[in-house]
Design an enzyme around this catalytic site. Structure first.
Site, PDB file in Angstrom:
ATOM      1  CG  LEU A 210      39.937  43.466  39.763  1.00 26.25           C
ATOM      2  CD1 LEU A 210      40.072  44.143  41.118  1.00 26.25           C
ATOM      3  CD2 LEU A 210      40.069  44.479  38.641  1.00 26.25           C
ATOM      4  CG  HIS A 211      43.799  38.511  35.347  1.00 28.97           C
ATOM      5  ND1 HIS A 211      42.747  39.043  34.657  1.00 28.97           N
ATOM      6  CD2 HIS A 211      44.733  38.182  34.420  1.00 28.97           C
ATOM      7  CE1 HIS A 211      43.022  39.025  33.356  1.00 28.97           C
ATOM      8  NE2 HIS A 211      44.213  38.510  33.191  1.00 28.97           N
ATOM      9  NE  ARG A 212      44.426  42.725  31.025  1.00 27.16           N
ATOM     10  CZ  ARG A 212      45.036  42.050  30.049  1.00 27.16           C
ATOM     11  NH1 ARG A 212      46.347  41.953  30.055  1.00 27.16           N
ATOM     12  NH2 ARG A 212      44.337  41.463  29.099  1.00 27.16           N
TER      13      ARG A 212
END
Length: 374
Positions: A210-212
């Site tokens: 997860l990074h957005r």
């Protein structure tokens, strides 16, 4: 057809995924007797994986040209790349500039080259999320509108470009270059042994990335995701290589300790591509908001849940193993996958590990027949 020896072809890369996309094309062009591929590193992104080991994994030399642009706002990065790359273009006068993906360096290098009358090609053209709040979407649209050659990975790319009024003769479907990278590195990936090192059992754990900003910058959204992952870990082991942006927010919102204390949850620092893909090769499912992993899981036949409302890679949903999912639907989607038997494998047409060779032949024909010399 008589070819000019030593066509100069610039391959533009700004971040780790860019290097993975240019690597197969670099090797394909480098073994010809008519092309000299030149790797241009804009320096837009720096991370721990841009190391000697990373280039060694890809069997790439150090980039031939460093622009040294560094970080900054979207406008600052785009402007600096244009300024610095224009100087290189004037000096080197390449026969073709190849840009990949959708980062700021993609649009900047294209603008600099086109304004000097130097031919450009966009690898991964035609991808659309139809969400103009994403900076990447703007970069894709503008790059495709001015580049000379548009190399698409799938039929939806062709259709998007035609709908936007692009002349059909500019569009060439070549397949997915990331599959070339995966196959090129398959031996190293399979031998990495990451899952064994972590004491995991094959096909009975989930990989999460997860990074957005839409998922990790808002406290309520991130808390909902953390709670869903904790619920998943209670029934299925979870491996979570944590992106620096995500880790910073987990710590800022005081969720990190709870996550680390969860039974069945392995929180890791970011992994290099080979070790990460070894985890993916041997997992039961992937939960992500990344772009590339939607393609890799589709090729490998591994179920993938993408925590986004849209994707610029719809072929992974229509033909592949990917499904879009809202945070509140995550548990239901995971349970559905865990209740399924086996893996589905149905990679789209031309996702076969031979994209680089098709591109090289297109370049050879374009430069040889079109006489695009400077």
């Amino acid at each position: 057809m008589t070819m000019k020896k030593d066509y100069k072809i610039h391959l533009i890369a700004a971040a780790r995924p860019n290097f993975m996309k240019i690597a197969p094309l670099y090797h394909e062009l480098n073994k010809t007797d008519w092309a000299t591929p030149i790797i241009v590193h804009t320096g837009q992104h720096y991370d721990i994986n841009m190391s000697d080991a990373f280039f060694k994994d890809l069997d790439l030399p150090e980039p031939h040209i460093h622009l040294g642009v560094g970080s900054g706002t979207h406008a600052e990065q785009t402007g600096r790349v244009m300024i610095e790359y224009e100087k290189v273009l004037v000096q080197q006068q390449p026969n073709l500039v190849v840009v990949v993906g959708d980062v700021n360096s993609t649009i900047a290098a294209t603008l600099a080259a086109v304004k000097l009358g130097i031919k450009t090609a966009h690898l991964e053209a035609g991808l659309r999320s139809f969400d103009r709040t994403m900076p990447e979407e703007i970069n894709r649209i503008v790059t495709d509108s001015i580049a000379d050659l548009l190399w698409t990975p799938s039929p939806d790319g062709d259709e998007n470009l035609i709908r936007e009024g692009v002349p059909p003769e500019k569009i060439q479907r070549v397949g997915n270059i990331m599959i070339d990278s995966l196959e090129m590195m398959r031996g190293k990936i399979e031998n990495a042994g990451t899952w064994q090192d972590m004491g995991l059992s094959r096909n009975v754990y989930a990989v999460v990335t997860l990074h957005r900003p839409a998922n990790v910058d808002n406290e309520d959204t991130l808390r909902s995701l953390v709670n869903a992952l904790i619920e998943l870990a209670a029934i299925h082991p979870v491996v979570f290589p944590i992106h620096p942006r995500t880790r910073a927010n987990l710590e800022r919102f005081k969720m990190m300790e709870k996550l680390q204390a969860t039974d069945g949850m392995k929180c890791l620092d970011p992994l290099n591509y080979v070790r990460f893909m070894n985890l993916v090769f041997n997992c039961r499912l992937v939960v992500t908001d990344s772009g590339g992993i939607q393609e890799e899981t589709t090729y490998l036949g591994i179920p993938c849940i993408t925590l986004r409302d849209n994707t610029e890679r719809p072929v992974t949903v229509i033909e592949g193993t990917n499904r879009l999912c809202k945070v509140q639907e995550l548990r239901q989607s995971i349970e559905s996958i865990l209740n399924q038997k086996g893996k589905k494998k149905n990679p789209p047409e031309l996702w076969d590990g031979r994209t680089a060779s098709r591109i090289a032949e297109r370049i050879r024909s374009y430069l040889g027949e079109g006489g695009h010399k400077v």
